[in-house]
Design a protein around this motif. Structure first.
Motif, short mmCIF file in Angstrom:
data_model
loop_
_atom_site.label_atom_id
_atom_site.label_comp_id
_atom_site.label_asym_id
_atom_site.label_seq_id
_atom_site.Cartn_x
_atom_site.Cartn_y
_atom_site.Cartn_z
N LEU A 24 -0.68 -7.85 2.54
CA LEU A 24 0.43 -6.94 2.28
C LEU A 24 0.60 -6.84 0.78
CD1 LEU A 24 2.99 -5.29 3.10
CD2 LEU A 24 4.22 -7.45 3.08
N ASP A 25 0.72 -5.63 0.27
CA ASP A 25 0.93 -5.41 -1.16
C ASP A 25 2.41 -5.58 -1.47
OD1 ASP A 25 1.13 -4.55 -3.78
OD2 ASP A 25 -0.30 -2.92 -3.51
N ILE A 26 2.77 -6.77 -1.98
CA ILE A 26 4.18 -7.03 -2.25
C ILE A 26 4.63 -6.36 -3.54
CG2 ILE A 26 4.28 -9.15 -0.92
CD1 ILE A 26 4.13 -10.69 -3.56
N GLY A 27 3.70 -6.05 -4.44
CA GLY A 27 4.06 -5.31 -5.66
C GLY A 27 4.58 -3.93 -5.33
N ASP A 28 3.89 -3.20 -4.46
CA ASP A 28 4.35 -1.88 -4.04
C ASP A 28 5.67 -1.97 -3.28
OD1 ASP A 28 2.24 -0.58 -5.20
OD2 ASP A 28 1.15 -0.22 -3.34
N ALA A 29 5.81 -2.97 -2.45
CA ALA A 29 7.01 -3.10 -1.63
C ALA A 29 8.25 -3.36 -2.50
CB ALA A 29 6.84 -4.22 -0.62
N LEU A 30 8.10 -4.17 -3.54
CA LEU A 30 9.26 -4.53 -4.36
C LEU A 30 9.55 -3.51 -5.48
CD1 LEU A 30 8.63 -8.35 -4.70
CD2 LEU A 30 10.24 -7.19 -3.19
N VAL A 31 8.53 -2.95 -6.06
CA VAL A 31 8.73 -2.10 -7.23
C VAL A 31 8.85 -0.62 -6.87
CG1 VAL A 31 7.70 -1.35 -9.42
CG2 VAL A 31 7.52 -3.73 -8.71
N ILE A 32 7.97 -0.13 -6.01
CA ILE A 32 7.89 1.31 -5.76
C ILE A 32 8.46 1.71 -4.40
CG2 ILE A 32 6.29 3.27 -5.71
CD1 ILE A 32 4.48 1.74 -7.52
N ARG A 33 8.84 0.78 -3.58
CA ARG A 33 9.32 1.04 -2.23
C ARG A 33 8.25 1.74 -1.39
NH1 ARG A 33 14.60 3.99 -2.16
NH2 ARG A 33 14.23 3.79 0.05
N ASP A 61 12.24 12.95 -4.75
CA ASP A 61 12.76 13.35 -6.06
C ASP A 61 12.95 12.19 -7.03
OD1 ASP A 61 14.80 12.24 -4.64
OD2 ASP A 61 16.27 13.80 -5.08
N ILE A 62 12.56 10.97 -6.65
CA ILE A 62 12.65 9.82 -7.55
C ILE A 62 11.56 9.93 -8.61
CG2 ILE A 62 12.36 7.31 -7.68
CD1 ILE A 62 13.69 7.13 -4.97
N ASP A 63 11.90 9.58 -9.87
CA ASP A 63 10.95 9.73 -10.97
C ASP A 63 9.77 8.77 -10.88
OD1 ASP A 63 12.39 11.76 -12.14
OD2 ASP A 63 13.59 10.39 -13.37
N PHE A 64 10.03 7.51 -10.54
CA PHE A 64 8.98 6.49 -10.55
C PHE A 64 8.53 6.20 -9.12
CE2 PHE A 64 7.53 2.00 -10.90
CZ PHE A 64 6.50 2.23 -11.80
N ARG A 65 7.49 6.90 -8.68
CA ARG A 65 6.93 6.73 -7.33
C ARG A 65 5.50 7.25 -7.33
NH1 ARG A 65 6.46 11.01 -3.78
NH2 ARG A 65 7.09 9.88 -1.93
N TYR A 66 4.75 6.84 -6.32
CA TYR A 66 3.43 7.44 -6.12
C TYR A 66 3.61 8.88 -5.69
CZ TYR A 66 1.07 2.88 -6.07
OH TYR A 66 0.57 1.66 -6.40
N ASN A 67 2.69 9.76 -6.08
CA ASN A 67 2.72 11.15 -5.61
C ASN A 67 2.40 11.21 -4.12
OD1 ASN A 67 3.29 12.36 -8.11
ND2 ASN A 67 1.15 12.19 -8.71
N GLU A 68 1.54 10.31 -3.67
CA GLU A 68 1.07 10.32 -2.30
C GLU A 68 2.14 9.78 -1.35
OE1 GLU A 68 -1.77 10.18 -5.34
OE2 GLU A 68 -0.52 8.49 -4.77
N ASN A 69 2.34 10.46 -0.23
CA ASN A 69 3.23 9.95 0.80
C ASN A 69 2.48 9.01 1.74
OD1 ASN A 69 5.41 11.35 -0.18
ND2 ASN A 69 5.09 13.09 1.14
N VAL A 70 1.21 9.33 2.01
CA VAL A 70 0.34 8.51 2.85
C VAL A 70 -1.04 8.49 2.21
CG1 VAL A 70 -0.75 8.29 5.12
CG2 VAL A 70 1.59 9.12 4.95
N MET A 71 -1.66 7.30 2.20
CA MET A 71 -3.02 7.20 1.67
C MET A 71 -3.78 6.15 2.45
SD MET A 71 -4.26 7.10 -2.22
CE MET A 71 -5.18 5.72 -2.79
#
Length: 165
Positions: A24-33, A61-71
């Motif tokens: 599980l990528d805990i970096g994505d879970a904590l920082v980018i949701r 509409d959040i500024d800091f997020r991945y562009n991708e919704n699913v990858m």
């Protein structure tokens, strides 16, 4: 019949080294949701293949997020060292991604949907504890190949925690 038995034996022995990891990528879970799950299977001591699935939970509409919704990202890793605990790797991946984009920049209307595939590379390091705990950190970049509506670059960044079986 002998050829069939020989082929079956070669096929079975090719999986004798097989070790698998679930992460599980805990970096994505904590920082980018975002949630990113990975499965990795070792071919031998120096190489593995795997697949990751990323699901972005942040609002559009959040500024800091991945562009991708699913990858969905199938990948191949080559390990450069043979140490059990710490190992450095290079990775090649194909990122099949989809999301939404603003049709008119700064309009706030994310109504332009896209689906594309990116080809990219990443580098990283992995720690494996004797009990099976896994920590791996990697970073890389891919380029979308087909769509004109999709973002040009696709990031591949992660801090995973998992288990080796």
């Amino acid at each position: 019949m002998k050829k069939l038995i020989l082929l079956f034996t070669i096929f079975i022995t090719s999986f004798s080294f097989s070790q698998t990891e679930v992460k599980l990528d805990i970096g994505d879970a904590l920082v980018i949701r975002a949630l990113e799950f990975s499965y990795e299977n070792y071919i031998n001591e120096e190489s593995s293949f795997g697949i990751s699935a990323l699901f972005n939970l942040a609002k559009q509409d959040i500024d800091f997020r991945y562009n991708e919704n699913v990858m969905i990202t199938p990948y191949y890793r080559h390990y450069f060292t043979s140490e059990y605990n710490w190992n450095f790797f290079g990775e090649g991946f194909i990122g099949i991604n989809s999301g939404k984009k603003e049709a008119i920049e700064d309009s706030g209307d994310f109504d332009l949907k896209y689906t594309d595939a990116a080809l990219g590379i990443a580098v990283g390091t992995k720690y494996v504890a004797k009990g099976g705990l896994i920590l791996d950190i990697y970073g890389g970049l891919g380029r979308n190949l087909f769509g004109s509506d999709s973002p040009v670059l696709v990031p591949r960044i992660g801090f995973n925690i998992g288990w080796r079986f």
